[in-house]
Design a protein around this motif. Structure first.
Motif, PDB file in Angstrom:
ATOM      1  N   LEU A  39      -7.013  51.511  46.961  1.00 20.60           N
ATOM      2  CA  LEU A  39      -7.652  52.404  45.731  1.00 20.60           C
ATOM      3  C   LEU A  39      -6.999  53.396  45.632  1.00 20.60           C
ATOM      4  CD1 LEU A  39     -11.463  52.042  45.823  1.00 20.60           C
ATOM      5  CD2 LEU A  39      -9.723  51.348  43.838  1.00 20.60           C
ATOM      6  N   ASN A  40      -6.428  54.221  46.867  1.00 15.71           N
ATOM      7  CA  ASN A  40      -6.336  55.785  46.942  1.00 15.71           C
ATOM      8  C   ASN A  40      -4.593  55.591  46.592  1.00 15.71           C
ATOM      9  OD1 ASN A  40      -7.931  58.050  47.484  1.00 15.71           O
ATOM     10  ND2 ASN A  40      -8.592  56.535  48.773  1.00 15.71           N
ATOM     11  N   ILE A  41      -3.763  54.439  47.090  1.00 16.44           N
ATOM     12  CA  ILE A  41      -2.310  54.630  46.785  1.00 16.44           C
ATOM     13  C   ILE A  41      -2.150  54.330  45.008  1.00 16.44           C
ATOM     14  CG2 ILE A  41      -0.355  52.983  47.215  1.00 16.44           C
ATOM     15  CD1 ILE A  41      -1.139  52.613  49.999  1.00 16.44           C
ATOM     16  N   VAL A  42      -2.933  53.519  44.622  1.00 14.19           N
ATOM     17  CA  VAL A  42      -2.914  53.101  43.323  1.00 14.19           C
ATOM     18  C   VAL A  42      -3.347  54.149  42.653  1.00 14.19           C
ATOM     19  CG1 VAL A  42      -3.661  51.566  41.520  1.00 14.19           C
ATOM     20  CG2 VAL A  42      -3.169  50.425  43.704  1.00 14.19           C
ATOM     21  N   ILE A  43      -4.435  54.822  42.666  1.00 13.35           N
ATOM     22  CA  ILE A  43      -4.749  56.041  41.925  1.00 13.35           C
ATOM     23  C   ILE A  43      -4.053  57.250  41.938  1.00 13.35           C
ATOM     24  CG2 ILE A  43      -6.626  57.642  41.582  1.00 13.35           C
ATOM     25  CD1 ILE A  43      -8.722  55.544  42.541  1.00 13.35           C
ATOM     26  N   GLY A  44      -3.725  57.532  43.376  1.00 17.22           N
ATOM     27  CA  GLY A  44      -2.801  58.558  43.436  1.00 17.22           C
ATOM     28  C   GLY A  44      -1.557  58.577  42.902  1.00 17.22           C
ATOM     29  N   TRP A  45      -0.862  57.471  43.227  1.00 14.25           N
ATOM     30  CA  TRP A  45       0.561  57.157  42.452  1.00 14.25           C
ATOM     31  C   TRP A  45       0.665  57.015  40.920  1.00 14.25           C
ATOM     32  CZ3 TRP A  45       4.227  58.196  45.709  1.00 14.25           C
ATOM     33  CH2 TRP A  45       5.754  57.876  45.499  1.00 14.25           C
ATOM     34  N   THR A  46      -0.565  56.427  40.413  1.00 16.64           N
ATOM     35  CA  THR A  46      -0.495  56.158  38.836  1.00 16.64           C
ATOM     36  C   THR A  46      -0.461  57.493  38.383  1.00 16.64           C
ATOM     37  OG1 THR A  46      -1.424  53.953  39.630  1.00 16.64           O
ATOM     38  CG2 THR A  46      -1.414  54.862  37.015  1.00 16.64           C
ATOM     39  N   VAL A  47      -1.712  58.375  38.783  1.00 11.57           N
ATOM     40  CA  VAL A  47      -2.033  59.666  38.265  1.00 11.57           C
ATOM     41  C   VAL A  47      -0.644  60.620  38.268  1.00 11.57           C
ATOM     42  CG1 VAL A  47      -3.347  61.726  38.280  1.00 11.57           C
ATOM     43  CG2 VAL A  47      -4.507  59.262  38.476  1.00 11.57           C
ATOM     44  N   LEU A  48       0.000  60.522  39.345  1.00 10.18           N
ATOM     45  CA  LEU A  48       0.897  61.354  39.445  1.00 10.18           C
ATOM     46  C   LEU A  48       2.414  60.917  38.715  1.00 10.18           C
ATOM     47  CD1 LEU A  48       1.956  63.679  41.327  1.00 10.18           C
ATOM     48  CD2 LEU A  48       2.845  62.158  42.879  1.00 10.18           C
ATOM     49  N   GLY A  49       2.345  59.670  38.562  1.00  9.58           N
ATOM     50  CA  GLY A  49       3.419  59.348  37.798  1.00  9.58           C
ATOM     51  C   GLY A  49       3.150  59.587  36.291  1.00  9.58           C
ATOM     52  N   ALA A  50       2.036  59.758  35.873  1.00  8.31           N
ATOM     53  CA  ALA A  50       1.700  59.897  34.461  1.00  8.31           C
ATOM     54  C   ALA A  50       1.815  61.571  34.243  1.00  8.31           C
ATOM     55  CB  ALA A  50       0.311  59.711  33.981  1.00  8.31           C
ATOM     56  N   GLU A  51       1.533  62.295  35.396  1.00  9.62           N
ATOM     57  CA  GLU A  51       1.777  63.787  35.180  1.00  9.62           C
ATOM     58  C   GLU A  51       3.172  64.028  35.064  1.00  9.62           C
ATOM     59  OE1 GLU A  51      -0.250  66.041  38.585  1.00  9.62           O
ATOM     60  OE2 GLU A  51       0.902  67.509  38.207  1.00  9.62           O
ATOM     61  N   ARG A  52       3.915  63.114  35.825  1.00  9.28           N
ATOM     62  CA  ARG A  52       5.505  63.594  35.760  1.00  9.28           C
ATOM     63  C   ARG A  52       6.098  63.244  34.332  1.00  9.28           C
ATOM     64  NH1 ARG A  52      10.049  60.013  38.536  1.00  9.28           N
ATOM     65  NH2 ARG A  52      11.675  61.663  38.834  1.00  9.28           N
ATOM     66  N   LYS A  53       5.373  62.334  33.802  1.00  3.17           N
ATOM     67  CA  LYS A  53       5.878  62.030  32.365  1.00  3.17           C
ATOM     68  C   LYS A  53       5.183  62.997  31.377  1.00  3.17           C
ATOM     69  CE  LYS A  53       6.912  57.288  33.302  1.00  3.17           C
ATOM     70  NZ  LYS A  53       5.823  56.145  33.998  1.00  3.17           N
ATOM     71  N   GLY A  54       4.392  63.631  31.873  1.00  2.00           N
ATOM     72  CA  GLY A  54       3.586  64.505  30.864  1.00  2.00           C
ATOM     73  C   GLY A  54       2.676  63.679  30.076  1.00  2.00           C
ATOM     74  N   ILE A  55       2.312  62.643  30.550  1.00  2.00           N
ATOM     75  CA  ILE A  55       1.257  61.849  29.537  1.00  2.00           C
ATOM     76  C   ILE A  55      -0.258  61.636  30.357  1.00  2.00           C
ATOM     77  CG2 ILE A  55       2.920  60.482  28.074  1.00  2.00           C
ATOM     78  CD1 ILE A  55       2.510  58.284  30.543  1.00  2.00           C
ATOM     79  N   ALA A  56      -1.211  61.507  29.419  1.00  2.00           N
ATOM     80  CA  ALA A  56      -2.267  61.088  30.193  1.00  2.00           C
ATOM     81  C   ALA A  56      -2.130  59.808  31.038  1.00  2.00           C
ATOM     82  CB  ALA A  56      -3.460  60.804  29.224  1.00  2.00           C
ATOM     83  N   ALA A  57      -3.013  59.806  32.231  1.00  2.00           N
ATOM     84  CA  ALA A  57      -3.168  58.567  33.190  1.00  2.00           C
ATOM     85  C   ALA A  57      -3.600  57.221  32.143  1.00  2.00           C
ATOM     86  CB  ALA A  57      -3.858  58.658  34.383  1.00  2.00           C
ATOM     87  N   PRO A  58      -2.969  56.188  32.731  1.00  2.00           N
ATOM     88  CA  PRO A  58      -3.495  54.984  31.886  1.00  2.00           C
ATOM     89  C   PRO A  58      -5.272  54.755  32.042  1.00  2.00           C
ATOM     90  CG  PRO A  58      -2.249  54.230  33.692  1.00  2.00           C
ATOM     91  CD  PRO A  58      -1.982  55.771  33.398  1.00  2.00           C
ATOM     92  N   HIS A  59      -5.783  54.189  31.086  1.00  2.00           N
ATOM     93  CA  HIS A  59      -7.325  53.914  30.898  1.00  2.00           C
ATOM     94  C   HIS A  59      -7.646  53.152  32.107  1.00  2.00           C
ATOM     95  CE1 HIS A  59      -7.932  56.119  27.353  1.00  2.00           C
ATOM     96  NE2 HIS A  59      -7.056  55.312  26.632  1.00  2.00           N
ATOM     97  N   TRP A  60      -6.894  52.194  32.382  1.00  2.00           N
ATOM     98  CA  TRP A  60      -7.404  51.272  33.443  1.00  2.00           C
ATOM     99  C   TRP A  60      -7.838  51.870  34.915  1.00  2.00           C
ATOM    100  CZ3 TRP A  60      -4.263  51.155  37.742  1.00  2.00           C
ATOM    101  CH2 TRP A  60      -2.708  51.207  37.445  1.00  2.00           C
ATOM    102  N   VAL A  61      -7.108  53.130  35.217  1.00  2.00           N
ATOM    103  CA  VAL A  61      -7.312  53.903  36.406  1.00  2.00           C
ATOM    104  C   VAL A  61      -8.609  54.635  36.538  1.00  2.00           C
ATOM    105  CG1 VAL A  61      -6.275  55.776  35.713  1.00  2.00           C
ATOM    106  CG2 VAL A  61      -5.781  55.079  38.232  1.00  2.00           C
ATOM    107  N   LYS A  62      -9.099  54.990  35.333  1.00  2.00           N
ATOM    108  CA  LYS A  62     -10.566  55.382  35.364  1.00  2.00           C
ATOM    109  C   LYS A  62     -11.537  54.591  36.380  1.00  2.00           C
ATOM    110  CE  LYS A  62     -11.241  59.632  34.241  1.00  2.00           C
ATOM    111  NZ  LYS A  62     -11.156  60.382  32.864  1.00  2.00           N
ATOM    112  N   PRO A  63     -11.840  53.271  35.842  1.00  2.00           N
ATOM    113  CA  PRO A  63     -12.677  52.506  36.670  1.00  2.00           C
ATOM    114  C   PRO A  63     -12.430  52.526  38.047  1.00  2.00           C
ATOM    115  CG  PRO A  63     -12.247  51.275  34.992  1.00  2.00           C
ATOM    116  CD  PRO A  63     -11.041  52.266  34.832  1.00  2.00           C
ATOM    117  N   LEU A  64     -11.185  52.515  38.565  1.00  2.00           N
ATOM    118  CA  LEU A  64     -10.689  52.586  39.844  1.00  2.00           C
ATOM    119  C   LEU A  64     -11.177  54.003  40.563  1.00  2.00           C
ATOM    120  CD1 LEU A  64      -7.391  51.184  39.960  1.00  2.00           C
ATOM    121  CD2 LEU A  64      -9.448  49.890  40.445  1.00  2.00           C
ATOM    122  N   ILE A  65     -10.984  54.968  39.717  1.00  2.00           N
ATOM    123  CA  ILE A  65     -11.417  56.320  40.422  1.00  2.00           C
ATOM    124  C   ILE A  65     -13.158  56.270  40.420  1.00  2.00           C
ATOM    125  CG2 ILE A  65     -11.646  59.007  39.698  1.00  2.00           C
ATOM    126  CD1 ILE A  65      -9.049  58.299  38.480  1.00  2.00           C
TER     127      ILE A  65
END
Lengths: 258, 385
Positions: free
Chosen positions: B139-165
């Motif tokens: 959970l933490n690898i997926v959440i951390g990496w996805t949120v950081l990746g989105a932040e890098r591109k300056g976009i909002a994190a994908p919706h599917w990551v919310k339930p995981l959080i």
């Protein structure tokens, strides 16, 4: 075509999930069920094996003889360092076998008497409950056994056993075995072991080694708790007996006459 | 994003090399343990779990404490934690990895560890611990990496990551609860056989974990351009103060039950740990250190002016970490085995090889954390530039 592929993937996914879930469901369904076994012809059989120790008749010599015979029979190494010791059966004084039951006016004869301690082959064994691989299991006839080839050496069973009956092979035990008994396997480092109520002897139709040692002294009884005619039942009904830490609910199958 | 971890100043590479050499030393010592058996440790027939399982227990708490950032940020939209939540999640990744390594090195037959999957045993708490720890790591690898990746591109994190959080919140509580159940369900081990153990574990986790995080944030501020922000650190300090209060309170509850009831079995381990039993008392100086530092750090943490002065806060947190580490990483596990079920006493102290292997695993965790933090700080610096 698109529809077909989707459908296929859905079915394949569901099937994979089903295959993955099945062993878990089987495990839940089968948890805590005693393990069935097929007895050979001539084997001693019982519904519930139990032992009665008449501590009044035990001497230090007899206790030491029991320990030696058992350990030789089962290739238990003689390791000097108490930290790495392997013990299947050994003697303790009353205050250690029954901690909290001694008092300052206790009968000195009882206090110095040897109390044989071993695995209690509990009816509700905590060790079996905690084992993450079912390497330790309870057989249909109540004997709690170990599969040394499955044990991962996590030692959860040692933390769970309230009787200190289990030993871990902190190093390779083989150099510490005097004369190897080829009839019984030796163990490797990194696995847990304990008394097996001589399951291998019962299979051949003979009584446990320690019981055999005490045969003439009539101080160790072994038999079927489920059979009202058995010797253990007779001894239990005519003598007051106690069990170690019965209040913990593990239901020990070794009884003591004080 | 990982490429950010392979560029750095000389200091970064010296640190990485230092960690790699500690890992190497630990690994070689582990090969020695694999050959000789666990007899090279201080563990024994009576104290059959020691330093490894104690570190595992402590680090499960550190991992679970990420939730102290996730709850305020994602459930209460506390924006100040927006910058640092990722750092909490990465601490969890490093801590859970160390937990798994500590379990592996503690096994007598590690090459058989997959037996836990081959013969799944839901009645065993260790089976569930394996499930929740691996799940939490994932959970933490997926959440951390996805949120950081989105932040890098300056976009909002994908919706599917919310339930995981959201899932990661009860999951964090579960890892420390299940770990407490390893101990709290064993008959005849009085020190552990207490309904409050899971609650105690969580309280000590929620103060020590964030304390480590605050120190890490202060270090990052010194070494990089990244600043967690004064307010975020102050909020964490308040969380730590509350959690440490609960932790100390829970220990006092244990002491009351043991000593007012006057039941010997419930007192033995406390007496052994804080006074010595029948002349044995190897851990007494450590436990008193823990008690004194624990109470001192709590006293300091509840004074607002102390909390607000960052250098003093840093020192206080170091005291708090030492106190909670001794309590869980030394006293809890060994203490539970003393006296043994037959009321004999065998003492425990880790050996040098045991400490080298332990240091190697901590270095592995530090390396994972270094790489993840390098990436995260890189992304944040890039975005600010």
């Amino acid at each position: 075509m698109e529809n077909g592929r989707r459908k296929f993937l859905k079915i394949a996914g569901a099937a994979a999930l089903g295959l993955g879930v099945k062993p878990v469901i089987d495990a839940v369904a089968g948890a805590d069920e005693p393990v069935k076994y097929v007895a050979r012809e001539g084997a001693l059989q019982a519904k519930r094996w139990a032992m009665v120790v008449d501590t009044r008749k035990f001497t230090q010599e007899l206790a030491e003889e029991c320990r030696k015979v058992c350990h030789a029979e089962h290739n238990v190494p003689e390791i000097e360092n108490p930290k790495h010791e392997i013990k299947w059966i050994w003697s303790e004084t009353f205050e250690h076998a029954f901690p909290g039951h001694e008092h300052e006016y206790s009968d000195p004869d009882v206090m110095t008497r040897p109390f044989m301690v071993l695995c209690n082959h509990c009816d509700d064994p905590a060790c079996v409950r905690v084992c993450p691989t079912k390497a330790t299991f309870k057989r249909e006839d109540g004997i709690v056994l170990m599969d040394m080839h499955r044990c991962i050496g996590c030692r959860f069973c040692m933390a769970a056993c309230p009787f200190g009956a289990r030993s871990f092979n902190w190093k390779d035990p083989r150099p510490y075995i005097g004369e190897t008994n080829d009839e019984f396997p030796t163990r490797m480092k990194g696995v847990v072991e304990k008394c097996n109520f001589c399951a291998e002897r019962l299979a051949k139709g003979v009584m446990p080694a320690c019981v055999e040692v005490c045969k003439d002294k009539e101080c160790l009884f072994f038999g079927d708790l489920d059979d009202p005619e058995s010797e253990v039942r007779k001894v239990l009904s005519t003598n007051h007996t106690v069990r170690r830490k019965a209040e913990l609910g593990t239901n020990p199958m070794v009884y003591y006459i004080i | 994003m990982l490429e950010k971890a392979i560029t750095g100043r000389a200091g970064y590479w010296i640190w990485v090399l230092l960690l790699l050499s500690a890992i190497g030393a630990g690994f070689i010592t582990y090969l020695f343990q694999l050959k000789e058996g666990l007899g090279i440790t201080g563990m024994s027939r009576d104290v059959s779990w020691g330093f490894y399982i104690a570190q595992f227990t402590y680090l499960v708490g550190v991992a679970a404490s990420a939730v102290m950032l996730v709850i305020p940020y994602y459930l209460h939209h506390y924006k100040k934690f927006g910058k640092i939540t990722i750092f909490g999640e990465f601490v969890a990744v490093a801590a859970v990895t160390m937990c798994l390594l500590f379990i592996i090195v503690d096994l007598g037959q590690p090459q058989r560890c997959l037996n836990v999957l081959a013969y799944p045993t839901p009645g065993s708490i260790l089976f569930w611990d394996m499930v929740v720890l691996n799940g939490y790591l994932f959970l933490n690898i997926v959440i951390g990496w996805t949120v950081l990746g989105a932040e890098r591109k300056g976009i909002a994190a994908p919706h599917w990551v919310k339930p995981l959080i959201y899932l990661s919140i009860p999951w964090a509580v579960s890892i420390h609860t299940v770990t407490a159940f390893l101990y709290a369900g064993l008959p005849g081990r009085h020190y552990w056989l207490t309904a409050i153990l899971a609650a105690r574990f969580l309280a000590s986790a929620f103060c020590s974990g964030p304390a480590i995080l605050v120190l890490l944030m202060l270090i990052l501020r010194k070494l990089t351009k990244f600043d967690a922000g004064k307010e975020a650190i102050q909020s964490l300090a308040k969380i730590i103060a509350y959690a440490m209060f609960l932790n100390v309170f829970f220990v006092l509850l244990e002491l009351f039950t043991a000593f007012y009831s006057n039941i010997p079995g419930h007192q033995h381990t406390f007496v052994y740990l804080f006074h010595g039993l029948h002349g044995y008392g190897k851990l007494v100086p450590f436990m008193w250190t823990s008690a004194v530092l624990g109470v001192t750090s709590l006293g300091l943490m509840i004074i607002p002016s102390v909390r607000k002065c960052e250098p003093v806060l840093a020192i206080t947190l170091v005291l708090l970490i030492i106190a909670t580490w001794i309590d869980k990483g030394l006293g809890l596990v060994a203490g539970g085995f003393i006296p043994n079920p037959l009321e004999h006493i065998t003492e425990y102290f880790p050996t040098i090889p045991e400490l080298i292997i332990t240091a190697g695993i901590y270095a592995s965790g530090a390396l994972i954390l270094t790489v993840l933090y390098k990436v995260a700080v890189g992304v944040k610096e890039e975005n600010e530039a």
